[in-house]
Design an enzyme around this catalytic site. Structure first.
Site, PDB file in Angstrom:
ATOM      1  N   LYS A 158       0.832  -1.196   0.000  1.00 61.77           N
ATOM      2  CA  LYS A 158       0.000   0.000   0.000  1.00 61.77           C
ATOM      3  C   LYS A 158       0.877   1.260   0.000  1.00 61.77           C
ATOM      4  CE  LYS A 158      -3.735  -2.316   2.566  1.00 61.77           C
ATOM      5  NZ  LYS A 158      -4.635  -2.180   3.752  1.00 61.77           N
ATOM      6  N   TYR A 180     -12.293  -2.472  -2.996  1.00 65.47           N
ATOM      7  CA  TYR A 180     -12.765  -2.493  -1.597  1.00 65.47           C
ATOM      8  C   TYR A 180     -14.288  -2.428  -1.497  1.00 65.47           C
ATOM      9  CZ  TYR A 180      -8.047  -2.068   0.406  1.00 65.47           C
ATOM     10  OH  TYR A 180      -6.747  -2.295   0.798  1.00 65.47           O
ATOM     11  N   HIS A 197      -1.758  -5.524   1.440  1.00 70.28           N
ATOM     12  CA  HIS A 197      -3.046  -6.177   1.199  1.00 70.28           C
ATOM     13  C   HIS A 197      -2.793  -7.563   0.640  1.00 70.28           C
ATOM     14  CE1 HIS A 197      -7.123  -6.949  -0.334  1.00 70.28           C
ATOM     15  NE2 HIS A 197      -6.504  -7.454  -1.382  1.00 70.28           N
ATOM     16  N   ASN A 206      -1.515  -0.298   7.439  1.00 69.47           N
ATOM     17  CA  ASN A 206      -1.032  -1.665   7.701  1.00 69.47           C
ATOM     18  C   ASN A 206      -0.246  -2.279   6.546  1.00 69.47           C
ATOM     19  OD1 ASN A 206      -3.174  -2.205   6.044  1.00 69.47           O
ATOM     20  ND2 ASN A 206      -4.349  -3.379   7.546  1.00 69.47           N
ATOM     21  N   GLU A 212      -9.831 -10.086  -7.613  1.00 68.37           N
ATOM     22  CA  GLU A 212      -8.904  -8.974  -7.408  1.00 68.37           C
ATOM     23  C   GLU A 212      -7.759  -9.003  -8.417  1.00 68.37           C
ATOM     24  OE1 GLU A 212      -9.672  -8.546  -2.581  1.00 68.37           O
ATOM     25  OE2 GLU A 212      -7.751  -9.288  -3.294  1.00 68.37           O
TER      26      GLU A 212
HETATM   27  P1  IDP Z   1      -7.536  -7.026   5.462  1.00 73.78           P
HETATM   28  O1  IDP Z   1      -6.721  -5.982   4.735  1.00 73.78           O
HETATM   29  O2  IDP Z   1      -6.750  -7.664   6.568  1.00 73.78           O
HETATM   30  O3  IDP Z   1      -8.158  -8.021   4.536  1.00 73.78           O
HETATM   31  P2  IDP Z   1     -10.200  -5.853   5.728  1.00 73.78           P
HETATM   32  O4  IDP Z   1     -11.128  -6.128   6.859  1.00 73.78           O
HETATM   33  O5  IDP Z   1     -10.520  -6.457   4.399  1.00 73.78           O
HETATM   34  O6  IDP Z   1      -8.727  -6.258   6.203  1.00 73.78           O
HETATM   35  O7  IDP Z   1     -10.100  -4.274   5.582  1.00 73.78           O
HETATM   36  C1  IDP Z   1      -9.478  -3.705   4.443  1.00 73.78           C
HETATM   37  C2  IDP Z   1      -8.586  -2.599   4.885  1.00 73.78           C
HETATM   38  O8  IDP Z   1      -9.394  -1.548   5.412  1.00 73.78           O
HETATM   39  C3  IDP Z   1      -7.625  -2.936   6.026  1.00 73.78           C
HETATM   40  O9  IDP Z   1      -6.426  -3.541   5.585  1.00 73.78           O
HETATM   41  C4  IDP Z   1      -7.358  -1.567   6.626  1.00 73.78           C
HETATM   42  O10 IDP Z   1      -6.389  -0.852   5.850  1.00 73.78           O
HETATM   43  C5  IDP Z   1      -8.709  -0.882   6.449  1.00 73.78           C
HETATM   44  N1  IDP Z   1      -9.506  -1.001   7.669  1.00 73.78           N
HETATM   45  C6  IDP Z   1     -10.205  -2.069   8.104  1.00 73.78           C
HETATM   46  N2  IDP Z   1     -10.816  -1.822   9.273  1.00 73.78           N
HETATM   47  C7  IDP Z   1     -10.499  -0.558   9.582  1.00 73.78           C
HETATM   48  C8  IDP Z   1     -10.841   0.305  10.684  1.00 73.78           C
HETATM   49  O11 IDP Z   1     -11.556  -0.073  11.605  1.00 73.78           O
HETATM   50  N3  IDP Z   1     -10.306   1.567  10.637  1.00 73.78           N
HETATM   51  C9  IDP Z   1      -9.498   1.999   9.641  1.00 73.78           C
HETATM   52  N4  IDP Z   1      -9.175   1.233   8.585  1.00 73.78           N
HETATM   53  C10 IDP Z   1      -9.656  -0.027   8.562  1.00 73.78           C
HETATM   54 MG    MG Z   2      -9.654  -7.817   3.106  1.00 73.40          MG
END
Ligand code: IDP
Ligand code: MG
Length: 150
Positions: free
Chosen positions: A9, A49, A115, A112, A126
């Protein structure tokens, strides 16, 4: 063979962690079959997303992922989807185990680093959003029999 989409990212690219992410997946034994540096459009971000469209963090997520270049990749191998998820660590780096990418390199859920597709339905969907079929290569590595028992 199973394939999965991995994105470094914008935070990962800006912090100079693209090589670190690639290196960890290479060392794990997965095979890199497609890679490009790209700027994600608003439309692509919303499509990618889409499952999170109703979530409060969605607008911030879209503006973040489109804010600077990403590195998009396809990685291949037995159980590639699951292996990438395990190597990445849990979504929130606060909870990610040390030894994982997020657990070693991050502290915030909105930054984080990486992805990875979360399952056998999302992975091909994807990959198709980010790569044309001809951009995904098929090739032999001489190390393959040293990584996976033939
Ligand atoms: P993942 O990336 O581990 O699959 P997902 O639940 O699919 O997690 O969420 C996609 C992305 O959305 C996450 O990697 C993170 O960057 C962002 N995200 C998810 N939950 C939150 C939140 O509660 N606050 C801010 N960003 C979030
Ligand atoms: Mg995800």
């Amino acid at each position: 063979m199973e394939q999965t989409l991995v994105l470094v990212k914008p935070d990962g690219v800006q912090r100079g962690l693209a090589g670190e992410v690639i290196s960890r997946l290479e060392k794990r034994g997965l095979k890199l079959v497609a890679l490009k540096l790209m700027q994600v459009s608003d439309a692509l971000a919303r499509e990618h997303y889409g499952e999170h469209v109703e979530r409060p963090f969605f607008p911030g997520l879209v503006s973040f992922i489109t804010s600077a270049p990403i590195v998009a990749m396809v990685w291949e191998g037995e159980n590639a989807i699951n292996l990438v998820r395990k190597t990445m660590g849990t979504t929130n780096p606060v909870d990610s185990d040390p030894g994982t990418i997020r657990g070693d390199l991050g502290i915030n859920i909105g930054r984080n680093i990486v992805h990875g597709s979360d399952g056998p339905e999302s992975a091909p969907r994807e990959i198709g959003l980010f790569f044309r079929p001809e951009e995904i290569l098929s090739y032999e590595r001489s190390a393959d029999p040293w990584i996976t028992e033939p």
